[in-house]
Motif scaffolding. Structure first.
Motif, mmCIF file in Angstrom:
data_model
loop_
_atom_site.group_PDB
_atom_site.id
_atom_site.type_symbol
_atom_site.label_atom_id
_atom_site.label_comp_id
_atom_site.label_asym_id
_atom_site.label_seq_id
_atom_site.Cartn_x
_atom_site.Cartn_y
_atom_site.Cartn_z
ATOM 1 N N GLY A 87 0.788 -1.223 0.000
ATOM 2 C CA GLY A 87 0.000 0.000 0.000
ATOM 3 C C GLY A 87 0.821 1.274 0.000
ATOM 4 N N ASP A 88 2.017 1.219 0.512
ATOM 5 C CA ASP A 88 2.864 2.407 0.610
ATOM 6 C C ASP A 88 4.244 2.062 0.054
ATOM 7 O OD1 ASP A 88 3.774 4.919 1.226
ATOM 8 O OD2 ASP A 88 4.175 4.469 3.340
ATOM 9 N N PRO A 89 4.379 1.992 -1.283
ATOM 10 C CA PRO A 89 5.630 1.518 -1.889
ATOM 11 C C PRO A 89 6.778 2.500 -1.692
ATOM 12 C CG PRO A 89 4.138 2.358 -3.565
ATOM 13 C CD PRO A 89 3.360 2.326 -2.293
ATOM 14 N N LEU A 90 7.987 1.949 -1.740
ATOM 15 C CA LEU A 90 9.187 2.773 -1.670
ATOM 16 C C LEU A 90 9.378 3.531 -2.982
ATOM 17 C CD1 LEU A 90 11.701 0.276 0.027
ATOM 18 C CD2 LEU A 90 10.300 2.047 1.117
ATOM 19 N N ASP A 91 10.229 4.535 -2.941
ATOM 20 C CA ASP A 91 10.499 5.376 -4.109
ATOM 21 C C ASP A 91 11.071 4.529 -5.246
ATOM 22 O OD1 ASP A 91 11.293 7.215 -5.984
ATOM 23 O OD2 ASP A 91 12.380 8.503 -4.571
ATOM 24 N N ALA A 92 10.374 4.539 -6.392
ATOM 25 C CA ALA A 92 10.758 3.694 -7.514
ATOM 26 C C ALA A 92 12.125 4.047 -8.077
ATOM 27 C CB ALA A 92 9.711 3.805 -8.616
ATOM 28 N N SER A 93 12.588 5.269 -7.855
ATOM 29 C CA SER A 93 13.876 5.676 -8.418
ATOM 30 C C SER A 93 15.039 4.873 -7.849
ATOM 31 C CB SER A 93 14.109 7.173 -8.181
ATOM 32 O OG SER A 93 14.226 7.448 -6.791
ATOM 33 N N ALA A 94 14.824 4.231 -6.694
ATOM 34 C CA ALA A 94 15.887 3.446 -6.065
ATOM 35 C C ALA A 94 15.704 1.949 -6.262
ATOM 36 C CB ALA A 94 15.939 3.758 -4.567
ATOM 37 N N ALA A 95 14.766 1.543 -7.137
ATOM 38 C CA ALA A 95 14.377 0.130 -7.226
ATOM 39 C C ALA A 95 15.314 -0.721 -8.068
ATOM 40 C CB ALA A 95 12.959 0.029 -7.783
#
Length: 361
Positions: A87-95
């Motif tokens: 529900g509260d994903p981490l920042d995609a830029s660091a994925a």
């Protein structure tokens, strides 16, 4: 002999990811655009993506295979970046580092999926461009239609007339209890919204690998091919899959070039063959054979075809509308095959993901 106007895409795997970087961003998936940028310079991940079957888009297939495994492994570190899972994903830029590690750790399982699976997801919003095309045809022929969807997958678009459509401005059509299709718009003039759905007398789906949405594994694959951060698209997809799971539909398994003549022979006139983002995966010769099949069938009866694809040779007098940076590069076409010839009417353009369209007739 008639030739197909649907081009064959020939790109290296690396170039596919280069191209996908902008395409995913245009469709609203900044997450997959970021992952695509990482893949471009990663030889090991590109080698894995190269396992995709011929004709299949390696980008969508790799990302779909990863998400498919993550649905099974929601506790994996990578899953923390996926809005489809948390529900509260981490920042995609660091994925990307986590994505790369997951790919390498699951290389064998992913390779099998890439070799054996197909991109079969359905963007339910595309039904909002199929509906007015079918309504336009129904007005032309003034009779109930027999329809055949080529590349029907789970049959979600084959049931287009079962949905409730929100055209905005308080205009809604379709059964009140049908799955809702919303979030699309027509730029400029809207199509004539049908007061009633076109009457469908017979309907059949055709697919090399039909998907039974009652099978949880198969339904999960359809879900997995949709980009992880298209939250509203996923809500509509899951609602349509649930509806289809309880709605019977005749689907024929097989190569359309082999089974379609027999299907057409059983259907009453008028008959319409339609497809959406399907034929681009076919070899060029198969697309030409499809044209010839319909032309031959039309020697004794009229055959109608609605194609929602990327076509070449669009009429030069119609500019491609661009809205918010999204080019409307796909056509909505009605083709009428009569006595071995074909007449083409371009009904509209749209962006490929069912967000923006332009209606021309």
């Amino acid at each position: 002999m008639l030739k197909s106007a649907i081009p064959t895409v020939s790109l290296s795997v690396r170039d596919r990811f280069v191209d996908a970087t902008s395409r995913f961003r245009q469709m609203g998936s900044s997450f997959y655009a970021t992952l695509s940028e990482g893949c471009v310079g990663d030889d090991q991940v590109l080698a894995l993506a190269s396992e995709a079957a011929p004709g299949q888009p390696a980008t969508h297939l790799l990302f779909g295979a990863v998400q498919f495994l993550l649905f099974e492994q929601p506790d994996a570190s990578l899953a923390r970046y996926y809005p489809s899972i948390v529900g509260d994903p981490l920042d995609a830029s660091a994925a990307y580092p986590e994505f790369r590690a997951f790919c390498l750790a699951n290389n064998e399982r992913l390779a099998v999926l890439l070799q054996t699976r197909m991109v079969q997801t359905t963007v339910v919003r595309r039904a909002a461009y199929l509906l007015p095309a079918m309504a336009h045809l129904a007005r032309l022929v003034d009779a109930p239609l027999s329809i055949v969807e080529v590349g029907s997958s789970a049959g979600l678009l084959t049931l287009f007339d079962h949905y409730r459509y929100d055209f905005g401005d308080g205009v809604a059509v379709g059964p009140a209890d049908g799955p809702l299709v919303s979030g699309f718009r027509y730029i400029g003039a809207k199509p004539s919204v049908p007061v009633r759905m076109p009457v469908i007398r017979e309907r059949v789906g055709v697919d090399l690998n039909p998907v039974d949405p009652r099978d949880q594994v198969e339904a999960r694959w359809i879900d997995a091919v949709l980009p992880a951060d298209l939250v509203e698209d996923r809500r509509q997809l899951r609602a349509a899959l649930a509806y289809r799971a309880r709605t019977p539909l005749s689907v024929v398994e097989g190569d359309a070039l082999e089974v379609l003549p027999g299907i057409l022979s059983t259907l009453p006139d008028p008959v319409c063959v339609f497809h959406s983002h399907c034929l681009y995966q076919w070899p060029e010769a198969a697309k030409d054979d499809f044209e010839q099949l319909l032309a031959e069938a039309s020697r004794t009866r009229d055959i109608y075809r609605i194609g929602i694809e990327y076509f070449t040779g669009s009429d030069g007098g119609t500019s491609r509308v661009v809205a918010g940076g999204h080019p409307l590069i796909h056509d909505i076409r009605l083709m009428t095959y009569r006595r071995g010839n074909v007449a083409v009417e371009i009904l509209g353009h749209y962006d490929g993901w069912g967000r923006n369209g332009a209606w021309l007739v």
